[in-house]
Write an enzyme that holds these catalytic residues in place. Structure first.
Site, short mmCIF file in Angstrom:
data_model
loop_
_atom_site.label_atom_id
_atom_site.label_comp_id
_atom_site.label_asym_id
_atom_site.label_seq_id
_atom_site.Cartn_x
_atom_site.Cartn_y
_atom_site.Cartn_z
N LYS A 158 -44.88 -38.95 1.71
CA LYS A 158 -43.85 -38.80 2.42
C LYS A 158 -44.04 -40.35 3.30
O LYS A 158 -44.43 -40.75 4.46
CB LYS A 158 -44.91 -37.43 3.63
CG LYS A 158 -43.73 -37.00 4.65
CD LYS A 158 -44.53 -35.94 5.29
CE LYS A 158 -43.35 -35.02 6.27
NZ LYS A 158 -42.65 -34.91 6.46
N1 PMP Z 1 -38.64 -32.41 2.76
C1 PMP Z 1 -39.00 -33.60 3.91
C2 PMP Z 1 -37.90 -34.78 3.00
C3 PMP Z 1 -39.63 -33.58 4.80
O1 PMP Z 1 -39.56 -35.21 5.29
C4 PMP Z 1 -40.13 -32.20 4.82
C5 PMP Z 1 -40.97 -31.97 6.29
N2 PMP Z 1 -41.87 -32.92 6.54
C6 PMP Z 1 -39.75 -31.04 4.19
C7 PMP Z 1 -39.11 -31.52 3.36
C8 PMP Z 1 -40.24 -30.25 3.88
O2 PMP Z 1 -41.51 -30.29 4.41
P1 PMP Z 1 -43.19 -29.64 5.43
O3 PMP Z 1 -43.07 -27.90 4.86
O4 PMP Z 1 -44.65 -29.65 4.51
O5 PMP Z 1 -42.72 -29.67 6.13
#
Ligand code: PMP
Length: 309
Positions: A158
């Site tokens: 991320k």
């Molecule tokens: N894809 C991306 C590119 C994101 O930024 C997020 C948000 N964090 C998600 C998917 C969803 O991830 P999560 O369920 O862990 O928040």
């Protein structure tokens, strides 16, 4: 405009938010050499309690992002949970809250690289409502952009720098009158939304792209896969998805910490199913919101209560 937090965890301690400042030459600011997490704390009025959703899993993913970016931290996921609890208790919100931990290359120096730099952690928490307004029926378009690839900027991390890709997708979609964008990877298969994972439902089977299709390995994605299988008796498949499969899907939705569960009711001006939120998405939303507010006893282990009772 959202209000600013009262505090931040910064350089090893909780300080007033105004004191959490970085210098103009900070490496991460110039080169995107940072990674973050996004967690939600849900306020339950009856229990007078805030529940943070799957914090250990969020922090494990953050520390994996740190590995990819060659960052060194001695924190364990449990140490990060401890910081989170202290920060949220100091902040004292009695409302739904978003928590943003950021790990970043803190050196004030010129030179693009990952190694031999100083890594810092900061964390802030702010009251937060919906991420997209039309959670019950979003109209989305396919982006003209492509998802970053594991061989260029890994979507699995991320990483802050990769959010330029997300911002390009989001602004293009919104300025063209849509609520969100869906992005294809370089193979032409659906990866995800700008900041959320994607599912469609066809003939009672839920289908989502595999991690190898350049998605972020979402925590909410894992939660909803479990809820659909265990609580709704649905088959869930991970496999590549073509663009036109969503045109002929019965239902489609985004999921993520920010977006929660958002029904996609139109794609590229075509209705998904009958163009309204379908039974699977509706059932899943009901389950999910009960879960995050601590109303599903079987899933209490995935929630961290913040306030002492
Ligand atoms: N894809 C991306 C590119 C994101 O930024 C997020 C948000 N964090 C998600 C998917 C969803 O991830 P999560 O369920 O862990 O928040």
């Amino acid at each position: 405009m959202s209000t600013l937090p009262k505090y931040a965890f910064f350089k090893g301690q909780i300080v007033p938010y105004d004191e959490a400042k970085v210098g103009a030459l900070t490496h991460a600011l110039h080169y995107g050499t940072a990674a973050f997490a996004g967690l939600r704390g849900y306020w339950n009025e009856e229990a007078e309690q805030m529940y943070v959703v799957r914090p250990v899993d969020h922090f494990k993913r953050l520390l994996n992002s740190a590995k990819i970016l060659m960052m060194k931290f001695s924190y364990t996921p449990e140490d990060l949970v401890e910081i989170l609890v202290k920060l949220l208790r100091a902040e004292g919100n009695r409302t739904d809250t978003y928590i943003r931990p950021l790990i970043y290359k803190a050196d004030e120096a010129i030179g693009v690289k990952l190694h031999g730099l100083t890594d810092e952690l900061l964390m802030v928490a702010i009251p937060f409502g919906r991420y997209i307004d039309k959670e019950e029926g979003a109209h989305v378009c396919f982006s003209s952009w492509r998802r970053v690839d594991d061989n260029s900027i890994p979507a699995r991390a991320k990483a802050s720098g990769s959010y330029v890709n997300s911002a390009l997708i989001k602004s293009e979609a919104m300025l063209n009158g849509f609520d969100e964008g869906l992005v294809l990877n370089e193979d032409g298969h659906i990866a995800e939304g700008s900041a959320e994972n994607f599912f469609l439902v066809r003939d009672g089977v839920a289908i989502t792209p595999p991690p190898t299709d350049n998605i972020l390995e979402g925590i909410t994605r894992r939660t909803v896969m479990h809820l659909m299988r265990a609580e709704m008796g649905l088959e869930v498949q991970e496999r590549p998805i073509d663009r036109t499969e969503v045109y002929v899907a019965d239902e489609a939705f985004f999921c993520g910490t920010g977006v929660q569960i958002a029904a996609i009711t139109k794609v590229d001006h075509r209705p998904v199913g009958d163009g309204t939120m379908g039974p699977v998405v509706k059932g899943l939303r009901d389950l999910y919101f009960n879960f995050v507010r601590g109303k599903l006893p079987a899933y209490k282990d995935w929630l961290l209560p913040i306030y002492e009772k």
